[in-house]
Design an enzyme around this catalytic site. Structure first.
Site, PDB file in Angstrom:
ATOM      1  N   CYS A  80      34.203  39.739  40.280  1.00  0.00           N
ATOM      2  CA  CYS A  80      33.669  40.547  41.756  1.00  0.00           C
ATOM      3  C   CYS A  80      34.051  41.913  41.473  1.00  0.00           C
ATOM      4  CB  CYS A  80      34.712  39.809  42.648  1.00  0.00           C
ATOM      5  SG  CYS A  80      35.061  38.072  42.850  1.00  0.00           S
ATOM      6  N   ASN A 104      44.653  38.172  39.845  1.00  0.00           N
ATOM      7  CA  ASN A 104      43.390  37.557  38.911  1.00  0.00           C
ATOM      8  C   ASN A 104      42.938  38.347  37.655  1.00  0.00           C
ATOM      9  OD1 ASN A 104      42.913  39.312  41.424  1.00  0.00           O
ATOM     10  ND2 ASN A 104      40.858  39.550  40.359  1.00  0.00           N
TER      11      ASN A 104
HETATM   12  N1  PLP Z   1      41.205  35.604  45.363  1.00  0.00           N
HETATM   13  C1  PLP Z   1      41.305  35.441  44.103  1.00  0.00           C
HETATM   14  C2  PLP Z   1      42.450  36.079  43.306  1.00  0.00           C
HETATM   15  C3  PLP Z   1      40.473  35.246  43.235  1.00  0.00           C
HETATM   16  O1  PLP Z   1      40.425  35.314  41.928  1.00  0.00           O
HETATM   17  C4  PLP Z   1      39.098  35.022  43.815  1.00  0.00           C
HETATM   18  C5  PLP Z   1      38.005  34.552  42.984  1.00  0.00           C
HETATM   19  O2  PLP Z   1      37.646  35.250  41.954  1.00  0.00           O
HETATM   20  C6  PLP Z   1      38.983  34.791  45.423  1.00  0.00           C
HETATM   21  C7  PLP Z   1      39.798  34.906  45.979  1.00  0.00           C
HETATM   22  C8  PLP Z   1      37.567  34.486  45.980  1.00  0.00           C
HETATM   23  O3  PLP Z   1      37.347  32.938  45.950  1.00  0.00           O
HETATM   24  P1  PLP Z   1      35.845  32.587  46.180  1.00  0.00           P
HETATM   25  O4  PLP Z   1      35.064  33.031  44.964  1.00  0.00           O
HETATM   26  O5  PLP Z   1      36.316  31.037  46.059  1.00  0.00           O
HETATM   27  O6  PLP Z   1      35.486  32.865  47.291  1.00  0.00           O
END
Ligand code: PLP
Length: 407
Positions: free
Chosen positions: A352, A173
């Site tokens: 996050c 990400n």
């Molecule tokens: N996994 C990855 C690689 C992400 O980029 C994200 C969100 O930023 C998530 C999981 C979490 O997804 P959600 O925000 O829909 O719970």
């Protein structure tokens, strides 16, 4: 619908709107999703529970099944519609998949206690390490290379007959780097282990070897669908023990009345992006080149991030639409706030982990110093952002660098 979706807004700071360039965190709703959501409540079946036996209930259930089919098709039918479970987004899908598979497998074969998790997984996976350890699993962190790839040689050496699950994301990400999923699947399968892929950033953004993946998770809001709806896809022959109880919905894997409008809009979004994928990708690549040519020109003081340079040198694939920039001498938090004050929304790393001391865990896992990591910006977008807004952003960043004091 042709590419460019009529009605797509150019978010322009000239009319006092933010220029939003944080699509890796979440995307604006696509017109197709908006249309599906607003049409939903005019459908007679919208009043009904998709589990009800009457006509309206059955129609609601058909709408849900159409969405499931659309998701299955986007995996080239490698995952059957019956293997798609709707969830409340990516994190929930990830948690339910990992815990569900591990408990299901433990019931069959308690000797398989090892779980491999790559060092740059998103927190939605990474934060499961402690609870998994508490549940008695032996969790091993897979190192990552400075090229932004999971260390395949490490896996080759360490995955064994005690391994239950290997967890590697489809694309990272922060860097956008696509992982060598087919090779990793071979390594896991050779020892009888399963492969789970967090595809929240990769789904519909790169060709994934769906045949080789045992389970994956994705979220609607990363592809222009609604927030708070996603899915877990788990092949039928993979063991699974339910983690939530209270009803028979979603094959008892995610009980509770489904988010029907969300699922319907998600299905439409997936269908649209899948059909228009090649054109969407071309347009994003063109815009990425525009930003990179501007930001990384001689004398700007901005460099492609080390991960980006390494990826280019090694011919490593990245999902389109994430530019990782390194702005030496500047703190990314300060830059983000200064850009925000001028109407541009970008991010340091993963949304996050914003504000975490020491910079990005992902970049540090790749071997870069906390200082390097703390001076990184992530600029992310899709084909809907206008060239003018991208250019205005680049100009604003260069201007800010002239006025902000360096660290
Ligand atoms: N996994 C990855 C690689 C992400 O980029 C994200 C969100 O930023 C998530 C999981 C979490 O997804 P959600 O925000 O829909 O719970």
């Amino acid at each position: 619908m042709p590419l460019g979706e009529k009605g797509l807004r150019t978010l322009s700071n000239l009319d006092n709107h933010m220029v939003y360039l944080d699509y890796a965190a979440s995307t604006p709703l696509r017109e197709i999703a908006k249309a599906a959501l607003s049409a939903f409540y005019d459908e007679p079946y919208s009043v009904a529970n998709p589990s009800s036996l009457h006509t309206l209930g059955r129609e609601a259930s058909q709408a849900l099944e159409a969405a499931r089919k659309s998701i299955s098709q986007a995996t080239q039918n490698a995952f059957k519609p019956s293997e798609v479970t709707f969830t409340g987004g990516g994190t929930e899908a990830i948690n339910l998949t990992i815990f569900g598979i591990l408990e299901g497998l433990r019931n069959q074969n308690p000797a398989r206690t090892k779980v491999f998790i790559s060092a740059f997984e998103h927190d939605a996976v990474f934060d499961l390490i402690s609870p998994l350890k508490r549940a008695g699993f032996d969790v091993i962190t897979i190192p990552v290379t400075k090229y932004g790839l999971v260390d395949v040689a490490f896996l080759e050496k360490n995955v064994d007959e005690k391994t239950a699950l290997v967890c590697v994301m489809g694309a990272n990400n922060e860097t956008g780097i696509v992982q060598e999923i087919a090779t990793i699947a071979d390594i896991a399968h050779a020892k009888g282990a399963y492969l789970f892929c967090d595809c929240v950033q990769a789904f519909l953004k790169t060709d994934l070897p769906y045949e080789a993946i045992d389970a994956l998770a994705f979220a609607g809001h990363k592809i222009g669908g609604p927030k708070g709806v996603g899915a877990m896809l788990i092949k039928r022959d993979v063991p699974y023990a339910p983690q939530v109880f209270g009803g028979g919905q979603e094959g008892k894997r995610r009980p509770g009345t489904q988010n029907l409008p969300g699922a319907v809009a998600l299905g439409k979004t997936v269908g649209y992006v899948f059909e228009n994928n090649a054109a969407i990708e071309r347009e994003i690549e063109r815009k990425v080149a525009l930003v990179e040519d501007f930001l990384f020109a001689d004398g700007t003081g901005i460099l492609p991030s080390v991960s980006q340079v390494a990826a280019a040198k090694e011919n490593v694939k990245r999902v389109p639409g994430i530019v990782s920039a390194y702005v030496p001498g500047f703190d990314s938090g300060t830059l983000i706030l200064a850009l925000d004050a001028r109407g541009f929304a970008v991010s340091a790393a993963s949304a996050c982990t914003a504000g975490v001391a020491g910079g990005s865990r992902v970049l540090r896992a790749m071997g870069f110093s906390a200082d390097d990591a703390a001076s990184s910006l992530r600029i992310s977008f899709d084909e809907r952002v206008s060239d003018e807004d991208l250019t205005a952003f680049c100009e604003a960043l260069l201007d800010i660098m002239k006025t902000l004091p360096k660290n």
